[in-house]
Design a protein around this motif. Structure first.
Motif, PDB file in Angstrom:
ATOM      1  N   ASN A 162       0.824  -1.204   0.000  1.00  0.00           N
ATOM      2  CA  ASN A 162       0.000   0.000   0.000  1.00  0.00           C
ATOM      3  C   ASN A 162       0.856   1.252   0.000  1.00  0.00           C
ATOM      4  OD1 ASN A 162      -2.897  -1.027   0.352  1.00  0.00           O
ATOM      5  ND2 ASN A 162      -1.825  -2.100   1.999  1.00  0.00           N
ATOM      6  N   LEU A 163       0.181   2.376  -0.234  1.00  0.00           N
ATOM      7  CA  LEU A 163       0.850   3.673  -0.316  1.00  0.00           C
ATOM      8  C   LEU A 163       0.084   4.675   0.544  1.00  0.00           C
ATOM      9  CD1 LEU A 163       3.175   5.110  -1.915  1.00  0.00           C
ATOM     10  CD2 LEU A 163       1.459   5.693  -3.631  1.00  0.00           C
ATOM     11  N   VAL A 164       0.814   5.474   1.295  1.00  0.00           N
ATOM     12  CA  VAL A 164       0.220   6.547   2.093  1.00  0.00           C
ATOM     13  C   VAL A 164       0.674   7.878   1.506  1.00  0.00           C
ATOM     14  CG1 VAL A 164       0.098   7.638   4.365  1.00  0.00           C
ATOM     15  CG2 VAL A 164       0.135   5.141   4.179  1.00  0.00           C
ATOM     16  N   HIS A 165      -0.287   8.722   1.151  1.00  0.00           N
ATOM     17  CA  HIS A 165       0.025  10.050   0.616  1.00  0.00           C
ATOM     18  C   HIS A 165      -0.114  11.089   1.733  1.00  0.00           C
ATOM     19  CE1 HIS A 165       0.414   8.918  -3.502  1.00  0.00           C
ATOM     20  NE2 HIS A 165      -0.861   8.684  -3.728  1.00  0.00           N
ATOM     21  N   PRO A 166       0.996  11.517   2.341  1.00  0.00           N
ATOM     22  CA  PRO A 166       0.880  12.584   3.337  1.00  0.00           C
ATOM     23  C   PRO A 166       0.577  13.916   2.662  1.00  0.00           C
ATOM     24  CG  PRO A 166       2.956  11.395   3.549  1.00  0.00           C
ATOM     25  CD  PRO A 166       2.372  11.044   2.221  1.00  0.00           C
ATOM     26  N   GLY A 167      -0.162  14.748   3.366  1.00  0.00           N
ATOM     27  CA  GLY A 167      -0.289  16.136   2.953  1.00  0.00           C
ATOM     28  C   GLY A 167       0.838  16.940   3.568  1.00  0.00           C
ATOM     29  N   PRO A 168       0.719  18.261   3.606  1.00  0.00           N
ATOM     30  CA  PRO A 168       1.753  19.075   4.248  1.00  0.00           C
ATOM     31  C   PRO A 168       1.925  18.644   5.699  1.00  0.00           C
ATOM     32  CG  PRO A 168      -0.251  20.350   3.832  1.00  0.00           C
ATOM     33  CD  PRO A 168      -0.401  19.070   3.104  1.00  0.00           C
ATOM     34  N   THR A 169       3.151  18.347   6.067  1.00  0.00           N
ATOM     35  CA  THR A 169       3.438  17.773   7.383  1.00  0.00           C
ATOM     36  C   THR A 169       4.549  18.568   8.049  1.00  0.00           C
ATOM     37  OG1 THR A 169       2.814  15.586   6.523  1.00  0.00           O
ATOM     38  CG2 THR A 169       4.037  15.637   8.595  1.00  0.00           C
ATOM     39  N   ASP A 170       4.374  18.832   9.319  1.00  0.00           N
ATOM     40  CA  ASP A 170       5.302  19.664  10.079  1.00  0.00           C
ATOM     41  C   ASP A 170       6.596  18.910  10.364  1.00  0.00           C
ATOM     42  OD1 ASP A 170       6.420  21.671  11.597  1.00  0.00           O
ATOM     43  OD2 ASP A 170       5.196  21.286  13.381  1.00  0.00           O
ATOM     44  N   THR A 171       7.607  19.161   9.548  1.00  0.00           N
ATOM     45  CA  THR A 171       8.923  18.538   9.719  1.00  0.00           C
ATOM     46  C   THR A 171      10.000  19.616   9.593  1.00  0.00           C
ATOM     47  OG1 THR A 171       9.188  18.090   7.347  1.00  0.00           O
ATOM     48  CG2 THR A 171       8.078  16.395   8.671  1.00  0.00           C
ATOM     49  N   ASP A 172      11.240  19.218   9.847  1.00  0.00           N
ATOM     50  CA  ASP A 172      12.346  20.163   9.696  1.00  0.00           C
ATOM     51  C   ASP A 172      12.396  20.716   8.275  1.00  0.00           C
ATOM     52  OD1 ASP A 172      13.016  19.627  12.285  1.00  0.00           O
ATOM     53  OD2 ASP A 172      14.733  18.354  11.815  1.00  0.00           O
ATOM     54  N   ALA A 173      12.122  19.850   7.316  1.00  0.00           N
ATOM     55  CA  ALA A 173      12.209  20.269   5.925  1.00  0.00           C
ATOM     56  C   ALA A 173      11.022  21.106   5.470  1.00  0.00           C
ATOM     57  CB  ALA A 173      12.335  19.033   5.033  1.00  0.00           C
ATOM     58  N   ASN A 174       9.909  21.008   6.183  1.00  0.00           N
ATOM     59  CA  ASN A 174       8.689  21.714   5.797  1.00  0.00           C
ATOM     60  C   ASN A 174       7.929  22.153   7.044  1.00  0.00           C
ATOM     61  OD1 ASN A 174       6.593  22.716   4.192  1.00  0.00           O
ATOM     62  ND2 ASN A 174       5.534  20.743   4.139  1.00  0.00           N
ATOM     63  N   PRO A 175       8.480  23.110   7.799  1.00  0.00           N
ATOM     64  CA  PRO A 175       7.886  23.472   9.086  1.00  0.00           C
ATOM     65  C   PRO A 175       6.523  24.147   8.950  1.00  0.00           C
ATOM     66  CG  PRO A 175       9.666  24.978   8.525  1.00  0.00           C
ATOM     67  CD  PRO A 175       9.702  23.870   7.511  1.00  0.00           C
ATOM     68  N   ALA A 176       5.667  23.860   9.905  1.00  0.00           N
ATOM     69  CA  ALA A 176       4.325  24.435   9.904  1.00  0.00           C
ATOM     70  C   ALA A 176       4.336  25.938  10.137  1.00  0.00           C
ATOM     71  CB  ALA A 176       3.468  23.757  10.971  1.00  0.00           C
ATOM     72  N   GLU A 177       5.473  26.453  10.580  1.00  0.00           N
ATOM     73  CA  GLU A 177       5.609  27.908  10.778  1.00  0.00           C
ATOM     74  C   GLU A 177       6.495  28.521   9.703  1.00  0.00           C
ATOM     75  OE1 GLU A 177       3.809  29.377  13.041  1.00  0.00           O
ATOM     76  OE2 GLU A 177       3.082  27.436  13.781  1.00  0.00           O
ATOM     77  N   GLY A 178       6.706  27.797   8.612  1.00  0.00           N
ATOM     78  CA  GLY A 178       7.575  28.271   7.545  1.00  0.00           C
ATOM     79  C   GLY A 178       6.952  29.394   6.737  1.00  0.00           C
ATOM     80  N   PRO A 179       7.729  29.980   5.830  1.00  0.00           N
ATOM     81  CA  PRO A 179       7.277  31.148   5.082  1.00  0.00           C
ATOM     82  C   PRO A 179       6.099  30.879   4.149  1.00  0.00           C
ATOM     83  CG  PRO A 179       9.372  30.335   4.217  1.00  0.00           C
ATOM     84  CD  PRO A 179       9.117  29.607   5.490  1.00  0.00           C
ATOM     85  N   PHE A 180       5.905  29.623   3.745  1.00  0.00           N
ATOM     86  CA  PHE A 180       4.813  29.302   2.821  1.00  0.00           C
ATOM     87  C   PHE A 180       3.636  28.618   3.522  1.00  0.00           C
ATOM     88  CE2 PHE A 180       8.834  28.977   0.406  1.00  0.00           C
ATOM     89  CZ  PHE A 180       8.650  30.064  -0.447  1.00  0.00           C
ATOM     90  N   ALA A 181       3.735  28.491   4.857  1.00  0.00           N
ATOM     91  CA  ALA A 181       2.751  27.692   5.589  1.00  0.00           C
ATOM     92  C   ALA A 181       1.334  28.234   5.444  1.00  0.00           C
ATOM     93  CB  ALA A 181       3.140  27.601   7.059  1.00  0.00           C
TER      94      ALA A 181
END
Length: 246
Positions: free
Chosen positions: A181-200
């Motif tokens: 199976n495959l899991v498609h995450p949406g935007p996820t709060d990680t170091d590479a894509n922080p939830a407080e980032g400039p594009f959040a």
């Protein structure tokens, strides 16, 4: 209840972000866990300590997913060291972004090597160790369902390829009692894509829930697919994306 007691899992790219959350959640469910990492041995060691603190065995393996030999060796080392292999989580990935005209051949080749070839090679190596009840779970991406920004053509192509891969493997391995199976995450709060980032704020606006996921929320779906309750799910691509593709 430890639903994965006696099981062994390998999580590629398991030293941080979603991969680390998956490794820890599977350990919480009772599995012994191996993880691969490319560079940061310290981060990998921290995840190993967290798994061991849960009373499970843990193993960190340095492996570049662009290297076919390293991919295969990581699978075999997991089975040899921890005694078996029941669950493979193909999480390691690269995230290229840029205009089509600027995509260099080397970047294209590495992206397809890590995001497409490595999961297939890992599955090929893993099924030699798996018995009935084995689980192969890929970590895809919401951009396989909906691409809302320019510059993501290569990444989207690599993640969309996993959809066909999973369907094909599910058909091939189903008679052996192995689900894929495959899991498609949406935007996820990680170091590479922080939830407080400039594009959040912009990204949040594309989701129905208006927020990023926590890595543990993605890991929960992986744990479901890896456990006994997921035994009749195969060939599926499950979006855990807060309604991004709705």
């Amino acid at each position: 209840m430890k639903r994965l007691e006696g099981h062994v899992a390998l999580v590629t790219g398991g030293s941080r972000g979603i991969g680390a959350a998956v490794a820890i959640r599977l350990a919480e469910e009772g599995a012994d866990v191996a993880l691969t990492y490319e560079r940061n041995a310290e981060r990998a060691g921290q995840v190993v300590k967290q798994v061991e603190a849960l009373g499970r065995r843990a193993l960190a393996i340095r492996a570049d997913s662009a290297d076919p030999a390293a991919v295969r060796a990581a699978v075999d080392e997991t089975a040899a060291t921890l005694g078996r292999l029941d669950i493979l989580v193909n999480n390691a990935a690269v995230f290229p972004m840029g205009p089509l005209e600027e995509l260099e051949l080397g970047l294209l080749d590495r992206t397809l090597a890590v995001n497409v070839r490595a999961p297939l090679l890992a599955a090929q190596a893993a099924v030699r160790h798996m018995t009935e009840g084995g689980r192969i779970i890929g970590i895809g991406s919401n951009v396989a369902e909906r691409v809302v920004f320019p510059g993501l053509a290569l990444y989207a192509a690599s993640k969309t390829a996993q959809v066909g891969m999973v369907k094909g493997l599910a058909r091939e391995l189903g008679p052996r009692g192995i689900t894929v199976n495959l899991v498609h995450p949406g935007p996820t709060d990680t170091d590479a894509n922080p939830a407080e980032g400039p594009f959040a704020e912009t990204v949040n606006g594309f989701t129905a829930l208006g927020r990023y996921a926590e890595p543990a929320e993605i890991a929960a779906t992986v744990a479901y697919l890896a456990g006994p309750d997921g035994r009749y799910v195969t060939g599926a691509a499950i979006s855990v994306d807060g309604g991004f593709a709705a």
